[in-house]
Design a protein around this motif. Structure first.
Motif, short mmCIF file in Angstrom:
data_model
loop_
_atom_site.label_atom_id
_atom_site.label_comp_id
_atom_site.label_asym_id
_atom_site.label_seq_id
_atom_site.Cartn_x
_atom_site.Cartn_y
_atom_site.Cartn_z
N VAL A 118 0.86 -1.18 0.00
CA VAL A 118 0.00 0.00 0.00
C VAL A 118 0.90 1.23 0.00
CG1 VAL A 118 -2.03 -1.05 1.09
CG2 VAL A 118 -0.25 -0.06 2.53
N SER A 119 0.38 2.34 -0.55
CA SER A 119 1.22 3.54 -0.66
C SER A 119 0.52 4.82 -0.25
CB SER A 119 1.72 3.69 -2.11
OG SER A 119 0.62 3.91 -2.98
N VAL A 120 -0.80 4.78 -0.03
CA VAL A 120 -1.53 6.00 0.34
C VAL A 120 -2.12 5.85 1.74
CG1 VAL A 120 -1.99 6.64 -2.05
CG2 VAL A 120 -3.68 5.27 -0.82
N PHE A 121 -2.07 6.97 2.50
CA PHE A 121 -2.46 6.91 3.90
C PHE A 121 -3.32 8.10 4.35
CE2 PHE A 121 1.53 4.64 3.30
CZ PHE A 121 1.13 3.38 3.71
N HIS A 122 -3.87 8.85 3.40
CA HIS A 122 -4.81 9.91 3.78
C HIS A 122 -6.09 9.20 4.22
CE1 HIS A 122 -6.85 13.77 3.88
NE2 HIS A 122 -7.87 13.15 3.31
N GLU A 123 -6.40 9.29 5.51
CA GLU A 123 -7.48 8.49 6.10
C GLU A 123 -8.80 9.26 6.12
OE1 GLU A 123 -7.33 5.58 9.74
OE2 GLU A 123 -7.44 7.65 10.46
N VAL A 124 -9.85 8.58 5.66
CA VAL A 124 -11.21 9.07 5.74
C VAL A 124 -12.00 7.99 6.48
CG1 VAL A 124 -13.26 9.78 4.44
CG2 VAL A 124 -10.98 10.27 3.52
#
Length: 178
Positions: A118-124
């Motif tokens: 995984v490479s994205v971590f902007h959490e919603v």
């Protein structure tokens, strides 16, 4: 995956739809797709889907993530002259941790890092009644909270078979060993 495992996860998904109060026809119950991306790790990497409609213009799905399940990081790319899929997730039951491109660090997320790349971590964080729209060509992955999650998806045409994944081991087609 084995036929037995497939049927076990269909049963679990149907129980989740019932918990969420999602009314399904018998035909829809028979159409549940169990996705494991060829990993055979459904406890942690899996997704169960019913597709209500998928035309040249619109798509509607009902997705289940069982407790502990993650949908692998992927992107919807342009296909057959159409831009990638735009999709809106609306949580019906449970909690969904959605990760998209943007600001965010893996050490700050509430979910857990899955056993895939995984490479994205902007959490919603989405709770029942909340929704979020993912634009075409956006890296994203999502994970159920401790009670699992039922998520309605409303989108442009779905061409999930052409999705690209961060983890090169993954394949979108479900294979059932007979």
């Amino acid at each position: 995956m084995t036929r037995e495992t497939y049927e076990e996860y269909v049963k679990k998904a149907l129980e989740m739809y019932e918990k969420a109060g999602i009314a399904l026809t018998e035909k829809e119950k028979e159409s549940v797709e169990v996705v494991d991306w060829g990993l055979d790790m459904l406890e942690t990497m899996g997704l169960e889907i019913i597709t209500y409609i998928n035309t040249d213009r619109v798509c509607a799905k009902e997705m289940v993530l069982l407790p502990g399940q993650t949908c692998a990081e992927h992107m919807h790319i342009p296909t057959n002259g159409q831009e990638g899929k735009e999709e809106t997730f609306r949580v019906r039951y449970g909690k969904c941790y959605l990760y998209v491109s943007g600001e965010g660090k893996k050490e700050d997320i509430q979910g857990y890092i899955p056993p895939t790349d995984v490479s994205v971590f902007h959490e919603v964080v989405l709770n029942p009644g909340e929704q979020y729209t993912i634009m075409p060509e956006t890296w994203h992955w999502f994970q159920a909270g401790p009670e699992g999650a039922v998520i309605s998806e409303f989108s442009t045409r779905s061409t999930d078979e052409t999705d690209i994944f961060t983890d090169p081991r993954l394949v979108r087609a479900t294979v059932i060993d007979e």
